[in-house]
Write a protein that holds these residues in place. Structure first.
Motif: not given
Length: 465
Positions: A187-202, A239-252
């Motif tokens: 499992l990816v540690q989602m909070r860590r991943f999203l924090h880093a993703l925001h830093e790099l794409t904010a 937490d980051h209302p100015d972050w222009s981002a879109s997510f699609l989450v797929t689940q089986s």
């Protein structure tokens, strides 16, 4: 987790209820064939094939296999009645802005998601370990694809490493594709991943496909939900209302919830500036990619799966966690068996990964021994194990495993742990080399597989895609 009013609402099953009413209505259907109408032979006598169908599927399932749309039931592509309400309830239960139901599995859901994210005209960064459906869909879309490297250590996910390198080279990715729950329990540690993703794409924005195939049920257990994709993405966007981002989450859904095979969810989350367009793009992608003859029982099962998870998910997940802990404890006492943990979690809280506690890997010392135990478990005890990886067998302690079934497994392991049979290995080469199960490529374009023996994973090895 929910108030009494929320619990009452989220356990409603509007679409399943509507289908249930129609299935018992005795409708003479002059549209496409409903197979329940063939329950009897032309002369009125029961036919052998119809009897077999009833044994396999049951009379109620046959009756529910209808070809009704709107206004009698609802329209799949333009839902506005029971299906629309069911989807809204599922979005609320998971924490998404919107949720779609897919009846062609997460293979279809991933194709829809990539179509919606317009990956054919985008530069796409792909997690190396994605399911084959991602790789083939990107091929079909003729996307410009780069594969994220496997990180040298587990302190940072390879996707984040690749994004850092791209930023340093003034290169921008439009779409990121990441798998956050793997068949093996990684499992990816989602909070860590999203924090880093925001830093790099904010400052640039990003579109992300998150494949959470194996752990939809985690959203309904308080402890497991803390790392569930939809909940974590929603938190990051808030937490980051100015972050222009879109997510699609797929689940089986069918892998972990009360859903029929091929039942899948696609959850939408996005910043306010992107959400309207994302909704429109997903709707268009569904129309282009999804079958125009969706299975009504699968749609109803996705409705039921959410209601069931809201009502009983926490209890069932807790039971599964208890049983998996017991299996590990017993295995440590059985001679010739060791508990193996392949998930790279060195560094604990500082790791990019977590291990799913509902996945138990047992090491039997050699591939031959593991293969023999696997075969005997099925032949002698009626215990099915899907995944062998060299000397290890993977036991998924899902919410359907009962204490009695675990007792059977424990008894079998104590009896069979010393069994040994000859084994073998397989190797191949090609553009994609994909073992099934689980459908994760061993080689992707641009990589070279050395001419060394490759341990067989599962029953088949596909090699020339």
């Amino acid at each position: 987790m929910w108030t009494t009013a929320q619990l009452r609402r989220l356990t409603e099953t509007p679409y399943a209820d509507a289908l249930d009413r129609q299935a018992g209505a005795g409708i003479a259907n002059f549209h496409a064939l409903p197979i329940g109408s063939l329950a009897h032979a032309p002369d009125g006598e029961t036919s052998a094939h119809a009897e077999q169908a009833r044994r396999l599927f049951g009379p109620r399932m046959l009756a529910a296999e209808l070809t009704l749309g709107s206004p009698e039931l609802d329209s799949y592509f333009r839902a506005h009645r029971s299906l629309a309400r069911s989807r809204r309830l599922s979005a609320e239960a998971f924490g998404a802005a919107d949720t779609h139901y897919v009846t062609t599995g997460t293979t279809g859901a991933n194709q829809i998601a990539l179509e919606a994210l317009r990956s054919g005209t985008a530069r796409v960064l792909v997690d190396r370990s994605m399911h084959q459906s991602i790789h083939f869909a990107l091929d079909r879309l003729a996307a410009t694809v780069n594969y994220a490297p496997t990180a040298a250590d587990t302190a940072e996910h390879g996707v984040i490493t690749a994004l850092r390198q791209a930023r340093a080279a003034d290169l921008r990715y439009d779409v990121v594709v990441i798998g956050v729950s793997a068949y093996d329990g990684s499992l990816v540690q989602m909070r860590r991943f999203l924090h880093a993703l925001h830093e790099l794409t904010a400052d640039t924005g990003i579109a992300v496909l998150v494949d959470e195939a194996w752990t939809a049920i985690h959203s309904f257990h308080p402890a497991m939900r803390r790392n569930a994709a939809v909940a974590c993405v929603r938190e990051a966007l808030e937490d980051h209302p100015d972050w222009s981002a879109s997510f699609l989450v797929t689940q089986s859904a069918h892998k972990s919830m009360l859903a029929l095979r091929q039942g899948s969810y696609v959850h939408l989350l996005a910043s306010p500036d992107r959400l309207p367009q994302l909704r429109a793009d997903v709707g268009a992608a569904l129309y282009r990619v999804h079958t125009t003859s969706p299975s009504l029982p699968i749609l109803a099962s996705l409705d039921l799966a959410r209601a069931h998870a809201v009502a009983e998910g926490e209890t069932l997940v807790e039971r599964a966690l208890t049983l998996s802990a017991r299996l590990r404890e017993v295995a440590r006492r059985v001679p010739g068996v060791a508990v193996h943990e392949p998930v790279p979690t060195a560094g604990g809280a500082h790791s990019a990964y977590l291990a799913d506690p509902m996945k138990v890997h047992l090491d039997f010392g050699s591939p031959e021994r593991a293969q023999a135990v696997r075969r005997e478990l099925y032949d002698e005890y009626g215990v099915y194990v899907s995944r062998q990886d060299g000397p290890t067998l993977l036991f998924t302690v899902h919410v359907g495993v009962t204490p009695a079934q675990l007792d059977t497994l424990v008894e079998a392991l104590e009896t069979l742990c010393c069994a040994e049979v000859p084994g073998g290995a397989a190797c191949s080469d090609g553009r994609y080399i994909i073992a099934y199960p689980p459908g994760i490529p061993l080689q992707v374009p641009g990589e070279h597989l050395p001419a060394l023996p490759v341990q067989q994973i599962g029953e088949e090895l596909y090699s020339t895609f």
